[in-house]
Each structure stands twice: as structure tokens, then as C-alpha cells.
Design a protein around this motif. Structure first.
Motif, PDB file in Angstrom:
ATOM      1  N   PRO A  61      29.315  12.536 -19.583  1.00  0.00           N
ATOM      2  CA  PRO A  61      28.290  11.953 -19.871  1.00  0.00           C
ATOM      3  C   PRO A  61      29.302  11.263 -21.614  1.00  0.00           C
ATOM      4  O   PRO A  61      29.169  12.419 -22.999  1.00  0.00           O
ATOM      5  N   THR A  62      29.249  10.292 -22.424  1.00  0.00           N
ATOM      6  CA  THR A  62      29.380  10.223 -23.380  1.00  0.00           C
ATOM      7  C   THR A  62      28.353  10.657 -24.630  1.00  0.00           C
ATOM      8  O   THR A  62      28.966  10.280 -25.475  1.00  0.00           O
ATOM      9  N   THR A  63      27.116  10.935 -24.633  1.00  0.00           N
ATOM     10  CA  THR A  63      25.613  11.609 -24.265  1.00  0.00           C
ATOM     11  C   THR A  63      25.475  12.770 -23.738  1.00  0.00           C
ATOM     12  O   THR A  63      25.373  12.698 -23.239  1.00  0.00           O
ATOM     13  N   ARG A  64      25.845  13.678 -24.540  1.00  0.00           N
ATOM     14  CA  ARG A  64      24.956  14.941 -24.627  1.00  0.00           C
ATOM     15  C   ARG A  64      23.811  15.545 -24.094  1.00  0.00           C
ATOM     16  O   ARG A  64      23.459  16.038 -23.510  1.00  0.00           O
TER      17      ARG A  64
ATOM     18  N   GLN B 212      32.759   2.922 -17.859  1.00  0.00           N
ATOM     19  CA  GLN B 212      31.891   3.297 -18.475  1.00  0.00           C
ATOM     20  C   GLN B 212      30.639   2.854 -17.844  1.00  0.00           C
ATOM     21  O   GLN B 212      30.771   2.057 -16.948  1.00  0.00           O
ATOM     22  N   MET B 213      30.257   3.954 -17.053  1.00  0.00           N
ATOM     23  CA  MET B 213      28.660   3.658 -16.162  1.00  0.00           C
ATOM     24  C   MET B 213      27.458   3.561 -17.130  1.00  0.00           C
ATOM     25  O   MET B 213      27.543   5.085 -16.244  1.00  0.00           O
TER      26      MET B 213
ATOM     27  N   THR C 284      19.095   4.014 -21.989  1.00  0.00           N
ATOM     28  CA  THR C 284      20.147   4.185 -21.356  1.00  0.00           C
ATOM     29  C   THR C 284      20.729   4.847 -21.725  1.00  0.00           C
ATOM     30  O   THR C 284      21.414   4.633 -23.212  1.00  0.00           O
ATOM     31  N   VAL C 285      21.902   5.658 -20.739  1.00  0.00           N
ATOM     32  CA  VAL C 285      23.107   6.433 -21.336  1.00  0.00           C
ATOM     33  C   VAL C 285      24.645   6.498 -20.389  1.00  0.00           C
ATOM     34  O   VAL C 285      24.096   5.408 -19.168  1.00  0.00           O
ATOM     35  N   VAL C 286      25.228   6.292 -20.924  1.00  0.00           N
ATOM     36  CA  VAL C 286      26.429   6.223 -20.035  1.00  0.00           C
ATOM     37  C   VAL C 286      27.321   7.148 -19.434  1.00  0.00           C
ATOM     38  O   VAL C 286      27.680   8.277 -20.772  1.00  0.00           O
ATOM     39  N   TYR C 287      27.880   7.305 -18.408  1.00  0.00           N
ATOM     40  CA  TYR C 287      29.142   8.406 -17.847  1.00  0.00           C
ATOM     41  C   TYR C 287      29.562   6.956 -17.713  1.00  0.00           C
ATOM     42  O   TYR C 287      30.168   6.564 -17.762  1.00  0.00           O
ATOM     43  N   GLU C 288      31.085   8.129 -18.299  1.00  0.00           N
ATOM     44  CA  GLU C 288      33.003   7.427 -18.715  1.00  0.00           C
ATOM     45  C   GLU C 288      33.870   8.542 -17.779  1.00  0.00           C
ATOM     46  O   GLU C 288      33.743   9.776 -17.583  1.00  0.00           O
TER      47      GLU C 288
ATOM     48  N   LYS D 231      14.932   5.851 -12.400  1.00  0.00           N
ATOM     49  CA  LYS D 231      16.409   5.132 -12.166  1.00  0.00           C
ATOM     50  C   LYS D 231      16.115   4.019 -11.721  1.00  0.00           C
ATOM     51  O   LYS D 231      15.847   3.633 -10.693  1.00  0.00           O
ATOM     52  N   VAL D 232      16.235   3.078 -12.449  1.00  0.00           N
ATOM     53  CA  VAL D 232      16.214   1.592 -12.663  1.00  0.00           C
ATOM     54  C   VAL D 232      17.737   1.523 -12.000  1.00  0.00           C
ATOM     55  O   VAL D 232      17.681   0.263 -11.426  1.00  0.00           O
ATOM     56  N   GLU D 233      18.785   1.535 -12.690  1.00  0.00           N
ATOM     57  CA  GLU D 233      20.444   1.245 -12.512  1.00  0.00           C
ATOM     58  C   GLU D 233      21.133   2.232 -12.963  1.00  0.00           C
ATOM     59  O   GLU D 233      21.140   3.571 -13.813  1.00  0.00           O
ATOM     60  N   CYS D 234      21.989   2.592 -11.558  1.00  0.00           N
ATOM     61  CA  CYS D 234      22.577   3.733 -11.602  1.00  0.00           C
ATOM     62  C   CYS D 234      24.544   3.932 -10.813  1.00  0.00           C
ATOM     63  O   CYS D 234      24.079   3.149  -9.549  1.00  0.00           O
ATOM     64  N   PHE D 235      24.915   4.138 -12.218  1.00  0.00           N
ATOM     65  CA  PHE D 235      26.341   3.980 -10.806  1.00  0.00           C
ATOM     66  C   PHE D 235      26.598   4.604  -9.010  1.00  0.00           C
ATOM     67  O   PHE D 235      27.305   4.534  -8.684  1.00  0.00           O
ATOM     68  N   CYS D 236      25.347   5.710  -9.288  1.00  0.00           N
ATOM     69  CA  CYS D 236      25.640   6.520  -8.274  1.00  0.00           C
ATOM     70  C   CYS D 236      25.008   6.147  -6.910  1.00  0.00           C
ATOM     71  O   CYS D 236      24.652   6.551  -6.196  1.00  0.00           O
ATOM     72  N   PHE D 237      24.395   4.380  -7.375  1.00  0.00           N
ATOM     73  CA  PHE D 237      23.519   3.623  -6.355  1.00  0.00           C
ATOM     74  C   PHE D 237      24.483   3.418  -5.358  1.00  0.00           C
ATOM     75  O   PHE D 237      24.278   3.025  -4.097  1.00  0.00           O
TER      76      PHE D 237
END
Length: 172
Positions: free
Chosen positions: A72-75, A136-137, A86-90, A118-124
Motif C-alpha cells: 500500500p502507498t499509505t500504511r 498503482q491500483m 480512496t487508497v492506492v496499492y502499488e 468497497k465501491v471500486e477495487c482492483f481485487c474485483f
């Protein structure tokens, strides 16, 4: 006859074209479908679903099962229940080949899972990463205000792994 049909066609086109400013003027007079106020300022409605009386600390974690970097870009962040965040994973594919991967979420404590919306997620969906690609997702979410008041901290963890059987396909 052809001349009359041509005149009728031109009149119908002109009538349809003239309806645009008439429609705009009518909507402004009645206050229907107006995107901005008359003075040019825009006001936004306050989200009444946000519970400003409490704050939840959300910690983020990323685990990689494979030869790539995933984090994650933010811990951690503090959010109010009901607040859209919104948070971002890299992820970085460190391999010399294209891979398909999927992220699976997990939550701690387990009872928060039904309150994390979750409204939007790269895991979908599956992610296809080219050789040495970095991406970055985002994860867009909110915490359901019905979350029990005694929960002050929660953890969202993703495990990012290569999808079985895609390694042989990618090598061909």
C-alpha cells in the motif's frame, strides 16, 4: 412533390434546431436540470451519512506470493464512518514475462468485513502485468456507520498471487 417534401424537411430541421435554446430557457425559468446557480457558484450538498462523531483507524497491508513487489502507498488512515475514501496499492512485476494475478482481501477483526463497503477495487478482477510493469491500483470504499462503536481500529490486508496455470500459457 419533391419540392414540397424538401421544404417540409427543412422546416422540421429548423424547428428541431430551434428547440434547443427554447428548452434551455424553459428549464432555467422553471429551475429544472440547472447545473449551476444563476450567480455562477456551485454548492455541494453535505453528505449526511458521514458519522463525524467517531473516527476509525484503518491499517493497510500487502502480501505478495510471487516474484513481485506489492504494497500500500499509505500504511494507515483515519476515516469517519460513511466517508468515501480512496487508497492506492502499488504492484511491480519484477519478472521478464507477462503474468496474470489476483488479489484476495482479508480483514481484522473478522467482524468488520461486512461493514467495509468497497465501491471500486482492483481485487474485483484479474490483473495482467507485463514484464517489469509497475501499476498503482485504487481501492475506493467507505465504512458502514452501523459498525459497532467499540471498533476503533481495523486492518485491510491483500494477498497478491499469480493465478495457477497462467505461467505455462505466458511462457508459450
Amino acid at each position: 412533390m419533391l419540392g414540397k417534401l424538401l421544404v417540409v424537411t427543412v422546416i422540421m430541421f429548423g424547428f428541431g434546431y430551434a428547440l434547443i435554446p427554447v428548452y434551455k430557457h424553459l428549464c432555467e425559468m422553471l429551475g429544472i436540470n440547472v447545473l449551476t446557480q444563476a450567480d455562477g457558484t456551485v454548492t455541494y450538498d453535505k453528505n449526511t451519512q458521514v458519522d463525524k462523531s467517531r473516527t476509525i483507524t484503518i491499517e493497510f497491508d500487502g502480501n505478495a506470493q510471487g516474484p513481485w513487489r506489492f504494497r500500500p502507498t499509505t500504511r494507515s488512515i483515519d476515516v469517519h464512518p460513511g466517508e468515501l475514501t480512496t487508497v492506492v496499492y502499488e504492484v511491480v512485476n519484477t519478472q521478464n514475462r507477462t503474468v496474470q494475478a489476483q488479489a484476495i482481501p482479508s480483514f481484522a477483526p473478522q467482524l468488520v468485513m461486512s461493514h467495509f463497503k468497497k465501491v471500486e477495487c482492483f481485487c474485483f478482477k484479474q490483473q495482467t502485468l507485463k514484464a517489469h510493469e509497475a501499476r498503482q491500483m485504487p481501492v475506493v470504499f467507505y465504512i458502514d456507520p452501523a459498525l459497532p462503536r467499540d471498533v476503533k481500529t481495523m486492518t485491510l490486508s491483500y494477498t497478491f498471487f499469480e493465478i495457477a496455470g497462467t505461467q505455462a500459457v505466458a511462457a508459450k
